[in-house]
Design an enzyme around this catalytic site. Structure first.
Site, mmCIF file in Angstrom:
data_model
loop_
_atom_site.group_PDB
_atom_site.id
_atom_site.type_symbol
_atom_site.label_atom_id
_atom_site.label_comp_id
_atom_site.label_asym_id
_atom_site.label_seq_id
_atom_site.Cartn_x
_atom_site.Cartn_y
_atom_site.Cartn_z
ATOM 1 N N LYS A 48 0.841 -1.199 0.000
ATOM 2 C CA LYS A 48 0.000 0.000 0.000
ATOM 3 C C LYS A 48 0.875 1.248 0.000
ATOM 4 O O LYS A 48 2.075 1.188 0.268
ATOM 5 C CB LYS A 48 -0.909 0.006 1.229
ATOM 6 C CG LYS A 48 -0.170 0.110 2.558
ATOM 7 C CD LYS A 48 -1.124 0.106 3.731
ATOM 8 C CE LYS A 48 -0.360 0.235 5.066
ATOM 9 N NZ LYS A 48 -1.269 0.270 6.221
ATOM 10 N N ARG A 145 -10.123 0.767 15.347
ATOM 11 C CA ARG A 145 -10.201 1.428 14.035
ATOM 12 C C ARG A 145 -11.147 0.616 13.155
ATOM 13 O O ARG A 145 -12.258 0.291 13.548
ATOM 14 C CB ARG A 145 -8.797 1.544 13.426
ATOM 15 C CG ARG A 145 -7.818 2.347 14.263
ATOM 16 C CD ARG A 145 -6.522 2.646 13.531
ATOM 17 N NE ARG A 145 -6.067 1.543 12.683
ATOM 18 C CZ ARG A 145 -4.863 1.473 12.113
ATOM 19 N NH1 ARG A 145 -3.996 2.455 12.294
ATOM 20 N NH2 ARG A 145 -4.517 0.455 11.370
ATOM 21 N N TYR A 284 15.973 29.952 7.483
ATOM 22 C CA TYR A 284 14.910 30.753 8.074
ATOM 23 C C TYR A 284 15.001 30.764 9.606
ATOM 24 O O TYR A 284 15.229 29.734 10.242
ATOM 25 C CB TYR A 284 13.550 30.218 7.662
ATOM 26 C CG TYR A 284 13.247 30.343 6.193
ATOM 27 C CD1 TYR A 284 13.268 31.585 5.571
ATOM 28 C CD2 TYR A 284 12.929 29.230 5.430
ATOM 29 C CE1 TYR A 284 12.976 31.708 4.216
ATOM 30 C CE2 TYR A 284 12.639 29.338 4.077
ATOM 31 C CZ TYR A 284 12.673 30.580 3.479
ATOM 32 O OH TYR A 284 12.396 30.700 2.141
ATOM 33 N N MET A 336 11.787 24.333 1.908
ATOM 34 C CA MET A 336 10.994 23.571 0.952
ATOM 35 C C MET A 336 11.853 22.787 -0.030
ATOM 36 O O MET A 336 11.533 21.647 -0.386
ATOM 37 C CB MET A 336 10.050 24.499 0.180
ATOM 38 C CG MET A 336 9.127 23.750 -0.776
ATOM 39 S SD MET A 336 7.997 24.831 -1.674
ATOM 40 C CE MET A 336 6.886 25.325 -0.363
#
Length: 407
Positions: A48, A145, A284, A336
Site C-alpha cells: 500500500k 479502528r 529561516y 521547501m
C-alpha cells in the site's frame, strides 16, 4: 546473520538530481528470509501507499518472485494499478468508502476486506456484475479502528453466510490488526489474540469455512515466540509491510537483528559550497549561527521532497571525490527545496576537496545514516520517513538482472 551490502553512490551520467534508490535485490532477500521465518504459512506482502514510497509495481513483482503468496493494499485503486501493470497474483484491498469502485474491484479479481456495510455493498455489486466476490472479514479485536466489533460480528457473519448460499460471496479469510506488537512486552497483544480466537469460533459457528486467518503484522511476525507474542499469533497467514522494506518496527532492534536489508537509499548531490565567517546565520529564523569561519554545503532537497521540516540535526553522509566519506548533521531549518550542512572548517570550497557535486545520502544501507536516525530527528517513526518521500524524487531501481533503471 546476513551482511548488509556496502553502498556505492550512483554517479552514472544523467543520474537524477534527487533519487530514492530502490534495491530490489534487498526486497527479494527480505521476502525470502520472512518466508523462512513463517514456514508454510501464507505471506501477504503489503505494498500500500506505493509500497511505502518504494514503488508498488516494482516491489510487488520482486516480492512475488521471491515467494510472497499475495499482495495487500489499502485502497481498491492501488490494486487496480497493480492489475493494469500485469500483476495477476492474489490481491487483497481492505479500506473502502461509499465511493469505492467495487465493480472494478470484482472484475479485476481483487479480494476485499469487509467489516460491516461494505459486505452488503460488495454482495449487491456481485449480483449486478454477475460474479462471486471473495472477501476477508475484518474484526476489531482492540485497535478501535476499522473492523467489526465482537458484539456486531454474529449479525455480520449471518449475512455473510446468506450471501455465500446465494453464490454472491466467498469468505476466504478472517483478519485483524495489532495495536502494540511493536512493544512486545505489552499484554494487550495476548488480549487481541484471545479476542481473535473468539471471533474465529463465531465464524465457524455461523457455518463459514474460511481458508486464511491473519493477525500478525511485521512486528508480530518478527517477534513471535518472544515475550507476549506466541507462535499462535502467526495464524496460517501473515501481513508484512515494513519488513519487506528492510526496516525494523521495534525501537530496540536494528534491521540487521532480524537479518533484513534496508531497501531505500535517498541520494542527491551537493549543489553549492561556500565560505562564510563566524556568526553567519543559516536558513529561516537564523536559529543556527556558525561559531567560527567555516564552509557551508547546500543539499538540494527539502520538505517538498518529503524531508521532514523539523528534522534539524539529522545526519547525512557526503562522498567527496577523492576523499573519505563523512557523516555530518543538518544545521538550521530545513526549507521547501534545500537544507544546509556545516562542513566544520574553512577552505573546503576549493575544488580540490571535491565537495561541489559530491553525492550526499540522507539515509540508506551500509555506513549511511539509517531511516530510524531520521525518524528520531523528526520525532516520528521510520514508516513515515520512507512513505513521505515525494514524487519529485525519482525512484531508481537496482536489480540483479538489469542495470539501474529510472521510474
Amino acid at each position: 546473520m546476513s551482511a548488509t551490502p556496502s553502498f556505492t553512490p550512483v554517479l552514472a551520467p544523467g543520474a537524477p538530481e534527487r533519487m530514492a534508490v530502490i534495491d530490489l535485490n534487498a526486497v527479494r532477500h527480505n521476502v525470502r528470509h520472512l518466508k523462512t521465518e513463517i514456514g508454510e504459512r501464507t505471506l501477504i506482502a503489503v505494498v500500500k501507499a506505493d509500497a511505502y514510497g518504494h514503488g508498488a509495481i516494482e516491489v510487488g513483482r520482486a516480492a512475488l518472485e521471491a515467494g510472497a503468496d499475495m499482495l495487500g493494499v489499502a485502497h481498491i485503486r492501488e490494486g487496480l494499478s497493480l492489475r493494469r501493470a500485469g500483476i495477476d497474483a492474489p490481491l487483497l484491498a481492505w479500506m473502502h468508502t461509499l465511493n469505492s469502485d467495487f465493480s472494478r474491484a470484482l472484475t479485476g479479481n481483487i479480494e476485499l476486506g469487509v467489516s460491516g456495510w461494505d459486505l452488503d455493498a460488495v454482495a449487491e455489486t456481485a449480483q449486478k456484475v454477475g460474479t462471486r466476490a471473495v472477501v476477508h472479514i475484518k474484526v476489531d479485536t482492540g485497535l478501535g479502528r476499522n473492523g467489526c466489533t465482537l458484539a456486531d460480528l454474529p449479525a455480520l457473519l449471518h449475512r455473510a453466510r446468506e450471501y455465500e448460499e446465494q453464490n454472491l460471496v466467498t469468505v476466504r479469510g478472517v483478519f485483524t490488526h495489532l495495536a502494540v506488537a511493536d512493544e512486545p512486552a505489552r499484554t494487550e497483544t495476548l488480549t487481541q489474540l484471545e479476542a481473535f480466537n473468539a471471533a474465529v469460533n463465531h465464524v465457524r459457528q455461523a457455518g463459514l469455512n474460511p481458508e486464511l486467518f491473519h493477525i500478525a503484522n511485521t512486528p508480530g511476525t518478527l517477534m513471535h515466540g518472544q515475550e507476549a507474542i506466541p507462535e499462535e499469533l502467526l495464524g496460517n497467514a501473515v501481513r508484512v509491510g515494513l519488513g519487506v522494506y528492510g526496516l525494523s518496527p521495534i525501537s530496540s532492534h536494528d534491521p540487521e537483528d532480524f537479518e533484513l536489508q534496508p531497501v531505500m537509499t535517498f541520494q542527491t548531490f551537493i549543489n553549492s559550497v561556500k565560505e562564510v565567517p563566524a556568526g553567519q546565520g543559516v536558513s529561516y529564523g537564523l536559529n543556527y549561527r556558525t561559531e567560527t569561519p567555516t564552509t557551508l554545503a547546500l543539499v538540494p532537497v527539502g520538505y517538498a521532497d518529503g524531508v521532514p521540516r523539523v528534522a534539524s540535526n539529522a545526519p547525512v553522509r557526503i562522498y567527496p571525490a577523492g576523499a573519505q566519506a563523512q557523516t555530518y548533521q543538518v544545521v538550521g531549518r530545513i526549507a521547501m527545496d534545500q537544507m544546509v550542512i556545516d562542513l566544520g572548517k574553512p577552505g573546503l570550497s576549493d575544488p580540490e576537496f571535491g565537495y561541489l557535486g559530491a553525492p550526499v545520502v540522507l539515509f540508506g544501507n551500509g555506513e549511511n545514516p539509517s531511516v530510524t536516525e531520521w525518524a528520531e530527528a523528526a520525532g516520528t517513526i521510520n514508516y513515515e520517513i520512507v512513505t513521505r518521500i515525494s514524487s519529485r524524487v525519482d525512484r531508481v531501481f537496482i536489480d540483479e538482472s538489469t542495470s539501474t533503471s529510472e521510474s
